[in-house]
Design a protein around this motif. Structure first.
Motif, short mmCIF file in Angstrom:
data_model
loop_
_atom_site.label_atom_id
_atom_site.label_comp_id
_atom_site.label_asym_id
_atom_site.label_seq_id
_atom_site.Cartn_x
_atom_site.Cartn_y
_atom_site.Cartn_z
N ARG A 241 0.83 -1.22 0.00
CA ARG A 241 0.00 0.00 0.00
C ARG A 241 0.86 1.25 0.00
NH1 ARG A 241 -3.30 -3.02 3.53
NH2 ARG A 241 -2.37 -2.03 5.38
N ALA A 242 1.89 1.27 0.83
CA ALA A 242 2.74 2.46 0.92
C ALA A 242 3.51 2.71 -0.37
CB ALA A 242 3.71 2.31 2.09
N ALA A 243 3.85 1.64 -1.08
CA ALA A 243 4.59 1.77 -2.35
C ALA A 243 3.66 1.92 -3.55
CB ALA A 243 5.49 0.55 -2.55
N ASP A 244 2.35 1.85 -3.29
CA ASP A 244 1.33 1.98 -4.33
C ASP A 244 1.46 0.90 -5.40
OD1 ASP A 244 -0.94 3.11 -5.47
OD2 ASP A 244 0.21 4.51 -6.72
N VAL A 245 1.65 -0.35 -4.92
CA VAL A 245 1.68 -1.50 -5.82
C VAL A 245 0.86 -2.60 -5.17
CG1 VAL A 245 3.95 -0.95 -6.78
CG2 VAL A 245 3.79 -2.44 -4.78
#
Length: 216
Positions: free
Chosen positions: A40-44
């Protein structure tokens, strides 16, 4: 050979995921962060994370291939007439002088060491990397010397050298974790390293011989 656009994008994605993961690990501890949170934090997606990293531990040890190859690199790059022990002595002292990450001497090396010590999973991962480094160096020594498959000498030499560097690095990291300044640690570490590599170079047969009892 220059990397293609696709290769560059894959490399950048991998580096971004690893950087995001490390930031979360540093902030909250390795065991308190899930792969889903990293994704989620890396948007993947989670699947994307696992496309680049086989396990959660691999997110932390994203330089593991380089770390495993480093001992073999020291062997490959030794100077003419230079033995393997002398090559590792030179490499270790260079890392000490430059505070290079390859032996954990970089700024923040103590933070990484603390993360590992607080996580059984990371402790096991680092132990696994030590074994891979030792086996890799032993194989490289055996290949260069064209040693017989039953010859254990390359394995003994690899174990002695890498255990020495591990013990020396651990000595420095323990003092770093205790809050000591590098300027205080470095001179003592150099002295310890010179002694340790001196023992390896001369052989340790005469080390810690029990004194003869006095006659009478």
């Amino acid at each position: 050979m220059d990397e293609t656009l696709r290769e560059r994008k894959k490399r950048e994605t991998r580096e971004r995921i690893a950087d995001v993961a490390m930031g979360l690990f540093l902030a909250r501890g390795f065991d308190n962060v899930t792969v889903a949170e990293v994704a989620r934090a890396a948007d993947v997606s989670v699947n994307t994370v696992f496309n680049y990293f086989g396990t959660k531990e691999d997110l932390f040890a994203d330089r593991q291939e380089l770390a495993v190859d480093l001992p073999q690199q020291v062997l490959r790059e030794r100077e003419p007439g230079e033995g393997v022990v002398r090559a590792f002595r030179r490499d270790f002292l260079d890392a000490l002088d430059t505070r290079h990450w390859r032996y954990g001497f970089n700024l923040g090396g103590d933070i990484f060491a603390r993360l590992v010590s607080e996580s059984p999973a990371l402790t096991a991962k680092v132990r696994e990397l030590h074994v891979e480094r030792e086996l890799g160096l032993a194989r490289a020594l055996a290949e260069e010397l064209e040693a017989d498959p039953d010859d254990l000498a390359p394995h003994v030499v690899a174990a002695q050298i890498l255990d020495t560097t591990r013990i020396l690095s651990g000595y420095a990291l323990t003092r770093m974790l205790a809050g000591e300044a590098w300027e205080t640690i470095a001179p003592d570490l150099r002295t310890q390293a010179e002694t340790a590599f001196g023992l390896l170079e001369s052989g340790i047969g005469g080390y810690c011989v029990r004194p003869l009892q006095a006659a009478g």
